[in-house]
Design an enzyme around this catalytic site. Structure first.
Site, PDB file in Angstrom:
ATOM      1  CE  LYS A 172      83.434  -7.421 -50.662  1.00 40.84           C
ATOM      2  NZ  LYS A 172      82.228  -7.520 -50.514  1.00 40.84           N
ATOM      3  CB  CYS A 186      81.148  -4.402 -47.896  1.00 41.91           C
ATOM      4  SG  CYS A 186      80.257  -5.193 -46.517  1.00 41.91           S
ATOM      5  CD  GLU A 204      79.148  -4.809 -51.021  1.00 45.35           C
ATOM      6  OE1 GLU A 204      79.802  -6.159 -51.463  1.00 45.35           O
ATOM      7  OE2 GLU A 204      78.665  -4.726 -49.829  1.00 45.35           O
TER       8      GLU A 204
END
Length: 262
Positions: free
Chosen positions: A115, A151, A40
């Site tokens: 995300k 993440c 990321e």
């Protein structure tokens, strides 16, 4: 399927970060890796300045350079970047938010996963500057189905289970994990738990721990590949490192039949 997790540390300048990516990618491609997973925030690390100043669409300078490199090397590259999203007002100030995006490019692919779960935890509020995505994403390479998460998504098992229900055999997770007491242990537990929840392979690539102190989720290393039974197949340390792993999918259906959690 040979994959590479390229645990690097990135900094403030996106094209300097591209050069770092390029060198790591060339090494992994020479080793025969087909899918290369970077962290990321590969285009610009957290804690190095405003993300909206270097954010770009998927036809921008950084994304185009990565696409051309993937084509040149004959690989698929997954790398974190930031895409312009919207403008919101907070406490009388206008904020240009971005989408925290995993670029997937190569082998006819050029797309981005946004995300879904923004990192609003441990005193950090990613949603102040990052607009959450809404859609799951899968892609296919050489007949193998990949899901994508980023993440903080790894704390939400339903996302991983749904990706598996939609066909994902391997889930790649570009990450920039916040360091600190107990955080590496949480990362290790979560990556193994998501493999068990979804009975998929997890290939999670974190930023290496930066040498200088930065604020926010700037990486704690420990990139990891976990098989569908929760077994750690490969794990990095804190420093920059490349993991190259051959993933054998031949037993996946047997595992899913024996552990029918889906």
């Amino acid at each position: 399927m040979r994959i590479a997790l390229l645990q690097i540390t990135t900094n403030a300048d996106k094209m300097a970060n591209f050069e770092h990516l390029r060198q790591a990618a060339e090494y992994a491609a020479k080793k025969g890796a087909r899918v290369l997973v970077f962290p990321e925030a590969t285009s610009q690390a957290f804690g190095t300045g405003r993300l909206d100043k270097q954010a770009e669409n998927l036809d921008g300078e950084f994304a185009t350079a990565v696409r051309e490199l993937a084509s040149e090397l004959g690989v698929v590259i997954v790398a974190g970047m930031f895409v312009p999203a919207d403008t919101v007002e907070k406490e009388g100030k206008k904020i240009d938010r971005v989408h925290n995006t995993a670029l997937i490019t190569g082998a006819g692919l050029h797309q981005g996963y946004r995300k879904i779960h923004t990192y609003d935890a441990f005193g950090y509020r990613e949603s102040d500057t990052v607009k959450p995505g809404e859609e799951l994403m899968l892609f296919e390479v050489d007949g193998v189905s990949f899901g994508v998460a980023i993440c903080y998504d790894i704390r939400f098992p339903e996302q991983f289970k749904q990706l598996a229900r939609e066909g994902a055999q391997i889930i790649v997770v570009p990450t920039s994990w916040q360091d600190g007491p107990g955080k590496v242990e949480q990362w290790q537990v979560l990556s193994r738990a998501r493999a068990l929840d979804s009975t998929t392979w997890i290939a999670a690539c974190d930023q290496a721990r930066p040498q200088e102190e930065r604020k926010g989720p700037t990486g704690a290393g420990h990139s990891v590949v976990v098989d569908p039974t929760g077994k750690v197949v490969a794990e990095a340390g804190y420093e920059e490192e490349t993991l190259i792993v051959d993933i054998d999918l031949s037993e996946l259906e047997k595992v899913r039949n024996s552990i029918p959690v889906l």
